[in-house]
Design a protein around this motif. Structure first.
Motif, PDB file in Angstrom:
ATOM      1  N   GLN A  69      77.464  81.715  50.888  1.00 43.30           N
ATOM      2  CA  GLN A  69      78.796  81.790  51.036  1.00 43.30           C
ATOM      3  C   GLN A  69      79.461  80.701  50.591  1.00 43.30           C
ATOM      4  N   VAL A  70      78.974  79.470  50.537  1.00 41.76           N
ATOM      5  CA  VAL A  70      79.733  78.263  50.019  1.00 41.76           C
ATOM      6  C   VAL A  70      79.522  78.409  48.316  1.00 41.76           C
ATOM      7  N   ARG A  71      78.275  78.725  47.877  1.00 39.79           N
ATOM      8  CA  ARG A  71      78.239  79.038  46.319  1.00 39.79           C
ATOM      9  C   ARG A  71      79.389  79.921  45.864  1.00 39.79           C
ATOM     10  N   GLU A  72      79.269  81.014  46.713  1.00 37.93           N
ATOM     11  CA  GLU A  72      80.655  82.009  46.281  1.00 37.93           C
ATOM     12  C   GLU A  72      82.013  81.267  46.171  1.00 37.93           C
ATOM     13  N   GLU A  73      81.904  80.596  47.022  1.00 38.96           N
ATOM     14  CA  GLU A  73      83.518  79.845  47.408  1.00 38.96           C
ATOM     15  C   GLU A  73      83.676  78.966  46.128  1.00 38.96           C
TER      16      GLU A  73
ATOM     17  N   THR B   7      75.606  72.486  37.087  1.00 41.86           N
ATOM     18  CA  THR B   7      75.367  72.530  38.335  1.00 41.86           C
ATOM     19  C   THR B   7      74.973  73.787  39.151  1.00 41.86           C
ATOM     20  N   LEU B   8      75.965  74.700  38.791  1.00 42.08           N
ATOM     21  CA  LEU B   8      76.016  75.851  39.422  1.00 42.08           C
ATOM     22  C   LEU B   8      74.780  76.763  38.762  1.00 42.08           C
ATOM     23  N   HIS B   9      74.744  76.571  37.567  1.00 40.38           N
ATOM     24  CA  HIS B   9      73.863  77.271  36.974  1.00 40.38           C
ATOM     25  C   HIS B   9      72.259  76.827  37.361  1.00 40.38           C
ATOM     26  N   HIS B  10      72.010  75.516  37.635  1.00 42.39           N
ATOM     27  CA  HIS B  10      71.012  75.087  37.865  1.00 42.39           C
ATOM     28  C   HIS B  10      70.560  75.327  39.501  1.00 42.39           C
ATOM     29  N   ILE B  11      71.580  75.349  40.385  1.00 46.23           N
ATOM     30  CA  ILE B  11      71.123  75.831  41.698  1.00 46.23           C
ATOM     31  C   ILE B  11      70.643  77.499  41.844  1.00 46.23           C
ATOM     32  N   ILE B  12      71.381  78.344  41.136  1.00 46.04           N
ATOM     33  CA  ILE B  12      71.323  79.569  41.043  1.00 46.04           C
ATOM     34  C   ILE B  12      69.917  79.823  40.500  1.00 46.04           C
ATOM     35  N   ASP B  13      69.447  78.994  39.427  1.00 46.86           N
ATOM     36  CA  ASP B  13      68.239  79.078  38.779  1.00 46.86           C
ATOM     37  C   ASP B  13      66.909  78.997  39.640  1.00 46.86           C
ATOM     38  N   VAL B  14      67.176  77.450  40.233  1.00 42.98           N
ATOM     39  CA  VAL B  14      66.173  77.173  41.224  1.00 42.98           C
ATOM     40  C   VAL B  14      65.761  77.809  42.097  1.00 42.98           C
ATOM     41  N   GLU B  15      66.833  78.309  42.849  1.00 41.76           N
ATOM     42  CA  GLU B  15      66.568  79.176  44.046  1.00 41.76           C
ATOM     43  C   GLU B  15      65.734  80.573  43.744  1.00 41.76           C
ATOM     44  N   TRP B  16      66.268  81.132  42.464  1.00 40.46           N
ATOM     45  CA  TRP B  16      65.646  82.399  41.978  1.00 40.46           C
ATOM     46  C   TRP B  16      64.146  81.849  41.582  1.00 40.46           C
ATOM     47  N   SER B  17      64.083  80.855  40.744  1.00 41.47           N
ATOM     48  CA  SER B  17      62.731  80.593  40.325  1.00 41.47           C
ATOM     49  C   SER B  17      61.685  80.373  41.312  1.00 41.47           C
ATOM     50  N   TRP B  18      62.025  79.675  42.405  1.00 44.20           N
ATOM     51  CA  TRP B  18      61.060  79.349  43.650  1.00 44.20           C
ATOM     52  C   TRP B  18      60.640  80.542  44.273  1.00 44.20           C
ATOM     53  N   ILE B  19      61.560  81.360  44.526  1.00 45.71           N
ATOM     54  CA  ILE B  19      61.307  82.757  45.073  1.00 45.71           C
ATOM     55  C   ILE B  19      60.289  83.730  44.106  1.00 45.71           C
TER      56      ILE B  19
ATOM     57  N   LEU C 199      82.480  83.215  34.273  1.00 39.98           N
ATOM     58  CA  LEU C 199      81.957  84.690  34.201  1.00 39.98           C
ATOM     59  C   LEU C 199      80.383  84.758  34.149  1.00 39.98           C
ATOM     60  N   ASP C 200      79.908  84.047  33.163  1.00 38.19           N
ATOM     61  CA  ASP C 200      78.442  84.228  32.857  1.00 38.19           C
ATOM     62  C   ASP C 200      77.844  83.512  34.045  1.00 38.19           C
ATOM     63  N   ILE C 201      78.296  82.432  34.836  1.00 37.89           N
ATOM     64  CA  ILE C 201      77.737  81.872  35.969  1.00 37.89           C
ATOM     65  C   ILE C 201      77.779  83.024  37.131  1.00 37.89           C
ATOM     66  N   ARG C 202      78.970  83.736  37.140  1.00 39.38           N
ATOM     67  CA  ARG C 202      79.091  84.829  38.245  1.00 39.38           C
ATOM     68  C   ARG C 202      78.265  85.666  38.012  1.00 39.38           C
ATOM     69  N   GLN C 203      77.935  86.171  36.756  1.00 40.31           N
ATOM     70  CA  GLN C 203      76.810  87.353  36.481  1.00 40.31           C
ATOM     71  C   GLN C 203      75.407  86.833  36.715  1.00 40.31           C
ATOM     72  N   LEU C 204      75.124  85.486  36.505  1.00 50.67           N
ATOM     73  CA  LEU C 204      73.901  85.232  36.958  1.00 50.67           C
ATOM     74  C   LEU C 204      73.493  85.023  38.292  1.00 50.67           C
ATOM     75  N   HIS C 205      74.743  84.807  39.166  1.00 47.62           N
ATOM     76  CA  HIS C 205      74.422  84.890  40.567  1.00 47.62           C
ATOM     77  C   HIS C 205      74.239  86.014  40.991  1.00 47.62           C
ATOM     78  N   GLN C 206      75.078  87.053  40.680  1.00 44.73           N
ATOM     79  CA  GLN C 206      74.952  88.423  41.077  1.00 44.73           C
ATOM     80  C   GLN C 206      73.535  89.161  40.759  1.00 44.73           C
ATOM     81  N   THR C 207      73.246  88.815  39.711  1.00 43.25           N
ATOM     82  CA  THR C 207      71.825  89.256  39.068  1.00 43.25           C
ATOM     83  C   THR C 207      70.727  88.687  39.750  1.00 43.25           C
ATOM     84  N   TYR C 208      70.582  87.299  40.041  1.00 46.72           N
ATOM     85  CA  TYR C 208      69.620  86.827  40.896  1.00 46.72           C
ATOM     86  C   TYR C 208      69.626  86.926  42.389  1.00 46.72           C
TER      87      TYR C 208
END
Length: 152
Positions: free
Chosen positions: A10-14, A41-53, A73-82
């Motif tokens: 929720q905080v990430r989307e905000e 930073t946004l890219h990193h937190i999205i990627d690290v979460e997905w990577s660990w899972i 938009l790229d960051i938003r799409q990465l978040h939605q995909t992962y």
């Protein structure tokens, strides 16, 4: 634990929405501390979460690339995909996963439960950096409050 993943999402989307007020230049500008910019930073937190899972599920973990032209938009799409894969894993979580040992062949080895808590703390840590940068820009940061978010 699931509540804190929902909090982070929720905080990430905000924060992603908050970044709409930034120019592309401000979004990419290198800053002191953290990973270096709002975009990184946004890219990193999205990627690290997905990577660990992915690692816990013994699935391939290709690194997502970040270019100097990365947009919100790229960051938003990465978040939605992962997010889809991560959310499925979190919703399937059972107490039996808690004490499983993650062994990638490189010590130290730890339990899945500890790794999950690391993922949560990692994002919260970086969200704090975004808040500092927001204040440096004289902008109000996203609230870090868990209370009042109707997460339960």
């Amino acid at each position: 634990m699931k509540l804190l993943f929902h909090y982070n999402w929720q905080v990430r989307e905000e924060w992603i929405n908050w970044c709409e007020q930034l120019s592309q230049e401000a979004f990419l500008k290198e800053r002191i501390g953290g990973v270096g910019s709002f975009a990184k930073t946004l890219h990193h937190i999205i990627d690290v979460e997905w990577s660990w899972i992915r690692r816990l599920e013994c699935k391939p973990d290709p690194e997502a690339t970040l270019s100097q032209e990365t947009t919100l938009l790229d960051i938003r799409q990465l978040h939605q995909t992962y997010h889809y894969d991560v959310q499925l894993f979190i919703e399937r979580w059972t107490p039996s996963y808690e004490d499983r040992i993650y062994d990638d062949g490189h010590p130290p080895y730890d339990t899945w439960g500890v790794i999950m808590r690391h993922i949560i703390a990692h994002e919260i840590h970086h969200i704090g950096q975004l808040s500092i940068w927001a204040r440096e820009l004289d902008l109000k940061p996203v609230s870090a409050n868990v209370i009042g978010r109707k997460l339960s």
